[in-house]
Design an enzyme around this catalytic site. Structure first.
Site, PDB file in Angstrom:
ATOM      1  N   GLU A  34       8.190 -44.189  17.117  1.00  0.00           N
ATOM      2  CA  GLU A  34       7.352 -43.347  16.243  1.00  0.00           C
ATOM      3  C   GLU A  34       5.887 -43.685  16.443  1.00  0.00           C
ATOM      4  O   GLU A  34       5.512 -44.864  16.499  1.00  0.00           O
ATOM      5  CB  GLU A  34       7.764 -43.580  14.786  1.00  0.00           C
ATOM      6  CG  GLU A  34       7.542 -42.382  13.901  1.00  0.00           C
ATOM      7  CD  GLU A  34       8.465 -41.196  14.260  1.00  0.00           C
ATOM      8  OE1 GLU A  34       8.081 -40.377  15.128  1.00  0.00           O
ATOM      9  OE2 GLU A  34       9.547 -41.106  13.673  1.00  0.00           O
ATOM     10  N   HIS A  35       5.085 -42.635  16.563  1.00  0.00           N
ATOM     11  CA  HIS A  35       3.651 -42.750  16.831  1.00  0.00           C
ATOM     12  C   HIS A  35       3.386 -43.501  18.134  1.00  0.00           C
ATOM     13  O   HIS A  35       2.439 -44.272  18.245  1.00  0.00           O
ATOM     14  CB  HIS A  35       2.920 -43.423  15.659  1.00  0.00           C
ATOM     15  CG  HIS A  35       2.806 -42.516  14.460  1.00  0.00           C
ATOM     16  ND1 HIS A  35       1.895 -41.492  14.398  1.00  0.00           N
ATOM     17  CD2 HIS A  35       3.497 -42.475  13.309  1.00  0.00           C
ATOM     18  CE1 HIS A  35       2.032 -40.858  13.240  1.00  0.00           C
ATOM     19  NE2 HIS A  35       2.996 -41.422  12.561  1.00  0.00           N
ATOM     20  N   ASP A  37       4.178 -41.557  21.191  1.00  0.00           N
ATOM     21  CA  ASP A  37       4.201 -40.567  22.288  1.00  0.00           C
ATOM     22  C   ASP A  37       2.824 -40.416  22.926  1.00  0.00           C
ATOM     23  O   ASP A  37       2.702 -40.312  24.145  1.00  0.00           O
ATOM     24  CB  ASP A  37       4.805 -39.217  21.865  1.00  0.00           C
ATOM     25  CG  ASP A  37       4.176 -38.564  20.653  1.00  0.00           C
ATOM     26  OD1 ASP A  37       3.319 -39.196  19.998  1.00  0.00           O
ATOM     27  OD2 ASP A  37       4.528 -37.399  20.359  1.00  0.00           O
ATOM     28  N   GLY A 128       5.781 -29.300   6.558  1.00  0.00           N
ATOM     29  CA  GLY A 128       5.157 -30.541   6.087  1.00  0.00           C
ATOM     30  C   GLY A 128       6.160 -31.619   5.731  1.00  0.00           C
ATOM     31  O   GLY A 128       5.888 -32.499   4.931  1.00  0.00           O
ATOM     32  N   GLY A 130       7.923 -33.456   8.152  1.00  0.00           N
ATOM     33  CA  GLY A 130       8.175 -34.388   9.247  1.00  0.00           C
ATOM     34  C   GLY A 130       9.273 -33.941  10.188  1.00  0.00           C
ATOM     35  O   GLY A 130       9.785 -34.727  10.982  1.00  0.00           O
ATOM     36  N   LEU A 131       9.656 -32.658  10.123  1.00  0.00           N
ATOM     37  CA  LEU A 131      10.726 -32.153  10.994  1.00  0.00           C
ATOM     38  C   LEU A 131      10.186 -31.143  12.010  1.00  0.00           C
ATOM     39  O   LEU A 131      10.941 -30.366  12.590  1.00  0.00           O
ATOM     40  CB  LEU A 131      11.849 -31.530  10.146  1.00  0.00           C
ATOM     41  CG  LEU A 131      12.536 -32.494   9.166  1.00  0.00           C
ATOM     42  CD1 LEU A 131      13.581 -31.753   8.331  1.00  0.00           C
ATOM     43  CD2 LEU A 131      13.199 -33.671   9.886  1.00  0.00           C
ATOM     44  N   SER A 132       8.874 -31.146  12.196  1.00  0.00           N
ATOM     45  CA  SER A 132       8.242 -30.348  13.261  1.00  0.00           C
ATOM     46  C   SER A 132       8.396 -28.847  13.084  1.00  0.00           C
ATOM     47  O   SER A 132       8.738 -28.128  14.022  1.00  0.00           O
ATOM     48  CB  SER A 132       8.792 -30.746  14.636  1.00  0.00           C
ATOM     49  OG  SER A 132       8.481 -32.062  14.874  1.00  0.00           O
ATOM     50  N   SER A 134       5.929 -26.869  12.745  1.00  0.00           N
ATOM     51  CA  SER A 134       4.903 -26.183  13.541  1.00  0.00           C
ATOM     52  C   SER A 134       5.281 -26.123  15.025  1.00  0.00           C
ATOM     53  O   SER A 134       5.098 -25.092  15.666  1.00  0.00           O
ATOM     54  CB  SER A 134       3.516 -26.795  13.346  1.00  0.00           C
ATOM     55  OG  SER A 134       3.580 -28.175  13.251  1.00  0.00           O
ATOM     56  N   ASP A 178       7.335 -33.470  19.714  1.00  0.00           N
ATOM     57  CA  ASP A 178       7.932 -32.427  18.870  1.00  0.00           C
ATOM     58  C   ASP A 178       8.230 -31.173  19.679  1.00  0.00           C
ATOM     59  O   ASP A 178       9.306 -30.581  19.579  1.00  0.00           O
ATOM     60  CB  ASP A 178       6.983 -32.069  17.717  1.00  0.00           C
ATOM     61  CG  ASP A 178       6.617 -33.282  16.889  1.00  0.00           C
ATOM     62  OD1 ASP A 178       7.262 -34.334  17.069  1.00  0.00           O
ATOM     63  OD2 ASP A 178       5.682 -33.185  16.076  1.00  0.00           O
TER      64      ASP A 178
HETATM   65  C1  GLA Z   1       3.930 -35.966  14.801  1.00  0.00           C
HETATM   66  C2  GLA Z   1       3.342 -35.603  16.163  1.00  0.00           C
HETATM   67  C3  GLA Z   1       4.150 -36.247  17.302  1.00  0.00           C
HETATM   68  C4  GLA Z   1       4.337 -37.739  17.069  1.00  0.00           C
HETATM   69  C5  GLA Z   1       4.840 -38.007  15.652  1.00  0.00           C
HETATM   70  C6  GLA Z   1       4.903 -39.464  15.330  1.00  0.00           C
HETATM   71  O1  GLA Z   1       5.208 -35.403  14.647  1.00  0.00           O
HETATM   72  O2  GLA Z   1       3.331 -34.207  16.340  1.00  0.00           O
HETATM   73  O3  GLA Z   1       3.517 -36.004  18.523  1.00  0.00           O
HETATM   74  O4  GLA Z   1       3.151 -38.437  17.324  1.00  0.00           O
HETATM   75  O5  GLA Z   1       4.038 -37.377  14.668  1.00  0.00           O
HETATM   76  O6  GLA Z   1       5.785 -40.124  16.182  1.00  0.00           O
END
Ligand code: GLA
Length: 390
Positions: A34-35, A37, A128, A130-132, A134, A178
């Site tokens: 996580e964080h 990429d 919003g 955390g499941l992407s 966007s 994502d």
């Molecule tokens: C968001 C970003 C990703 C990644 C995560 C954290 O989802 O879009 O690119 O950095 O946070 O892992």
């Protein structure tokens, strides 16, 4: 109403005929990495069985008309209005429209012809959370423009277009994870991606393991700047470390040993952010063989350590996420629990022994609500295929 029905109905009502095409692009959950990429690290997401659905047809004019069925809002733009983030009538694009317009912009920038379309989209990926959500909108539109444009990019190329849209048009300096997961998802598999080489492979989810997503019901907005600030901390650390060590292009190139030796040279905040990243990349390298050997308890322990690090070093957790994780970790059958995605709200990802998944979910919901007064949504997730025409 399911989003697929909603978009089909809304399209016919708004445009007076059936859509030529339907497509979907899933959200994602991330299990480890996580964080990292945007630090050339490694990630392990899966595409989930919640998605953005889009109904679309080529337009008769040069106006692209989009209906966001979830907001009952509509916007029209042209290739000329896109660069200024305005609609065809000159008013600023609403936030939701910057994702599709950003994809059109990024496609044009990379030489793909973008034809005008009429489209309706809707999603059951919570926003919003955390499941992407966007990235799933971006990847749904990438499929749509590819379909009516008659050209063909690979899923990874479409993911890169989405990332460019987000970085340069929407203004979030996100990595590739994502969009990659939404574009490249594989049913019943996790996706192991090297964010530097972009090599990836599907990894089986052990048979006796379920992925449970637990939504705290707290929402965040990525563009708030907190995400970009955290990333800035990492970039600051790279700048300094690249003068002290040979061949450092990203935090991926710094071992934990070197980091410990040199960390006193970094400003306190950059040190914390970068320590999370360097240690998370090492945890990942250690964790994947455990997963592949079926040592799921040890792997789960690594997920727990990841949460602690996101909470204390990267500082992207919030009390509700911590409560959800602590309860989960205390329940029978839980192998590992951690916040997933960017943080600041949203969901946790839990690896759970399959036989206990129902009881685990019910008890987690009960205790979370008792402790916070908030009603969570908790569900067993099915890893799914990536963005595609239906
Ligand atoms: C968001 C970003 C990703 C990644 C995560 C954290 O989802 O879009 O690119 O950095 O946070 O892992």
């Amino acid at each position: 109403m399911h989003p697929k029905e909603l978009i089909t109905q809304t399209f016919s009502q708004r445009f007076g005929k059936k859509p030529a095409y339907l497509a979907l692009a899933p959200g994602r959950v991330n299990i480890l990495g996580e964080h990292v990429d945007f630090n050339d690290g490694f990630v392990l997401p899966a595409a989930i069985n919640r998605a953005t659905y889009i109904a679309f047809s080529p337009a008769d004019s040069d106006h692209t008309t989009l209906v966001a069925a979830d907001f009952t809002e509509e916007v029209s733009f042209t290739l000329q209005s896109i660069p200024t983030k305005t609609s065809a009538n000159g008013s600023p694009l609403p936030q939701w429209a910057t994702y599709p317009a950003g994809v059109a912009w990024a496609l044009t920038e990379s030489g793909q012809p973008v034809a005008a379309m009429n489209a309706v989209f809707a999603s059951d990926v919570p926003r919003g959370a955390g499941l992407s959500s966007s990235a799933s909108v971006e990847m749904a539109f990438a499929i749509a423009w590819q379909t009516i444009g008659g050209w063909n990019l690979s899923p990874m190329q479409r993911a890169q277009i989405g990332q460019k849209a987000e970085n340069k048009y929407v203004g979030v300096n996100c990595g590739i994870m994502d969009q990659f997961a939404s574009a490249c998802g594989v049913a019943d598999k996790l996706l192991l991606l090297d964010c530097r080489s972009l090599d990836w492979k599907p990894v089986p989810i052990p048979q006796n393991v379920a992925i449970v997503i637990a939504d705290t019901s707290i929402r965040r907005r990525l563009t708030d700047g907190a995400y970009n600030q955290r990333r800035q901390g990492c970039d600051d650390a790279v700048k300094i470390l690249s003068h002290l060590l040979p061949n450092v292009r990203a935090l991926r190139d710094v071992s934990v040993e070197d980091f410990n030796r040199l960390s006193s040279q970094l400003p306190a905040l950059a040190e914390k952010r970068a320590r999370h990243v360097v240690e998370e990349i090492e945890r990942f390298q250690h964790g994947i063989p455990l997963l592949e050997q079926g040592k799921i308890h040890e792997f789960g322990q690594i997920m727990n350590e990841c949460h602690t690090s996101l909470r204390d070093l990267y500082e992207v957790s919030i009390p509700e996420l911590n409560t959800m994780v602590e309860i989960a970790q205390s329940l029978p059958g839980c192998l590992g629990a951690r916040l997933t995605g960017a943080g600041f709200g949203g969901c946790t990802a839990n690896l759970v022994e399959k036989s206990t998944a129902e009881a685990f979910s019910a008890e987690l919901a009960r205790q979370y609500e008792a402790q916070t007064g908030l009603k969570p949504e908790i569900y067993i997730c099915k890893a799914s295929d990536g963005a595609r025409l239906l």
